[in-house]
Design a protein around this motif. Structure first.
Motif, PDB file in Angstrom:
ATOM      1  N   PRO A  22      40.249  46.006  39.655  1.00  0.00           N
ATOM      2  CA  PRO A  22      40.000  47.449  39.499  1.00  0.00           C
ATOM      3  C   PRO A  22      41.260  48.241  39.150  1.00  0.00           C
ATOM      4  O   PRO A  22      41.206  49.154  38.332  1.00  0.00           O
ATOM      5  CB  PRO A  22      39.437  47.868  40.858  1.00  0.00           C
ATOM      6  N   PHE A  23      42.384  47.885  39.750  1.00  0.00           N
ATOM      7  CA  PHE A  23      43.619  48.580  39.412  1.00  0.00           C
ATOM      8  C   PHE A  23      43.955  48.421  37.938  1.00  0.00           C
ATOM      9  O   PHE A  23      44.284  49.386  37.248  1.00  0.00           O
ATOM     10  CB  PHE A  23      44.790  48.071  40.255  1.00  0.00           C
ATOM     11  N   PHE A  24      43.882  47.207  37.448  1.00  0.00           N
ATOM     12  CA  PHE A  24      44.249  46.966  36.050  1.00  0.00           C
ATOM     13  C   PHE A  24      43.258  47.601  35.085  1.00  0.00           C
ATOM     14  O   PHE A  24      43.646  48.044  34.002  1.00  0.00           O
ATOM     15  CB  PHE A  24      44.406  45.469  35.792  1.00  0.00           C
ATOM     16  N   ILE A  25      42.007  47.676  35.456  1.00  0.00           N
ATOM     17  CA  ILE A  25      41.024  48.348  34.599  1.00  0.00           C
ATOM     18  C   ILE A  25      41.310  49.846  34.540  1.00  0.00           C
ATOM     19  O   ILE A  25      41.342  50.445  33.459  1.00  0.00           O
ATOM     20  CB  ILE A  25      39.591  48.064  35.108  1.00  0.00           C
ATOM     21  N   VAL A  26      41.552  50.469  35.695  1.00  0.00           N
ATOM     22  CA  VAL A  26      41.872  51.902  35.715  1.00  0.00           C
ATOM     23  C   VAL A  26      43.185  52.165  34.992  1.00  0.00           C
ATOM     24  O   VAL A  26      43.316  53.135  34.239  1.00  0.00           O
ATOM     25  CB  VAL A  26      41.906  52.423  37.170  1.00  0.00           C
ATOM     26  N   PHE A  27      44.181  51.308  35.201  1.00  0.00           N
ATOM     27  CA  PHE A  27      45.458  51.463  34.507  1.00  0.00           C
ATOM     28  C   PHE A  27      45.283  51.363  32.993  1.00  0.00           C
ATOM     29  O   PHE A  27      45.872  52.135  32.237  1.00  0.00           O
ATOM     30  CB  PHE A  27      46.463  50.419  34.984  1.00  0.00           C
ATOM     31  N   ALA A  28      44.489  50.439  32.530  1.00  0.00           N
ATOM     32  CA  ALA A  28      44.267  50.281  31.090  1.00  0.00           C
ATOM     33  C   ALA A  28      43.601  51.520  30.502  1.00  0.00           C
ATOM     34  O   ALA A  28      43.946  51.955  29.400  1.00  0.00           O
ATOM     35  CB  ALA A  28      43.419  49.039  30.813  1.00  0.00           C
ATOM     36  N   ILE A  29      42.679  52.112  31.245  1.00  0.00           N
ATOM     37  CA  ILE A  29      41.969  53.293  30.741  1.00  0.00           C
ATOM     38  C   ILE A  29      42.846  54.537  30.789  1.00  0.00           C
ATOM     39  O   ILE A  29      42.919  55.295  29.823  1.00  0.00           O
ATOM     40  CB  ILE A  29      40.663  53.510  31.537  1.00  0.00           C
ATOM     41  N   THR A  30      43.523  54.761  31.907  1.00  0.00           N
ATOM     42  CA  THR A  30      44.254  56.019  32.093  1.00  0.00           C
ATOM     43  C   THR A  30      45.723  55.947  31.696  1.00  0.00           C
ATOM     44  O   THR A  30      46.348  56.985  31.502  1.00  0.00           O
ATOM     45  CB  THR A  30      44.177  56.470  33.558  1.00  0.00           C
TER      46      THR A  30
END
Length: 177
Positions: A22-30
């Protein structure tokens, strides 16, 4: 090896990655997407209303480097960086060492060191504008009392960098400690 053992081993190997995904997904988006999109836009001629006007390659970068203010800004950035980061890290290490010794009221001192970080940036700028004012600043008043000439904090690039570095050091040294 039984099927159950293989699934348990697979779960042991895969589950840590599922926890941090989840961290890496949010980081990739934001974080990563805006950074990559900005890099892509920098290689194009861009109009705020019309959008993409075509690929320009390195022309935007060449245009920026040819501006005389670019080199002044680059000099200012590196000067303030050196005047703030080097003493700040050295002082932060010293403060961290002192805070880790056998000290009375250790929590009080640790909270006190973090106080400048908690203070609003507007308050810090008001305090330092009063300290480093050209005519009525406290630093120039002290210099006058010991017989030294006042410093033109706003007139000299070097002295303005010193004032800004002091403000940055005040705000971030405790955090780094």
């Amino acid at each position: 090896m039984s099927r159950r053992d293989r699934l348990g081993r697979l779960d042991f190997v895969v589950s840590p990655y599922l926890y941090i995904a989840p961290f890496f997904i949010v980081f990739a988006i934001t974080g990563l997407y805006p950074l990559l999109y900005t890099a892509w836009v920098s290689f194009h001629k861009w109009h705020l209303i019309g959008g993409d006007q075509g690929f320009t390659g390195l022309d935007n970068y060449i245009n920026v480097v040819q501006q005389p203010n670019f080199w002044i800004a680059l000099r200012n950035t590196f000067s303030i960086f050196l005047l703030s980061s080097v003493p700040q890290i050295m002082l932060a290490v010293l403060i961290a060492y002192v805070l880790n010794t056998n000290l009375r009221a250790k929590t009080f001192w640790r909270m006190g060191v973090l106080l400048p970080y908690v203070v609003a940036p507007v308050a810090v700028s008001i305090i330092f504008s009063k300290l480093f004012a050209d005519q009525s600043g406290m630093v120039n008043a002290i210099l006058g009392h010991i017989g030294l000439d006042p410093i033109g904090w706003h007139a000299s690039a070097f002295w303005s960098h010193i004032a800004i570095a002091n403000m940055v050091n005040f705000r971030w040294t405790g955090y780094n400690a």
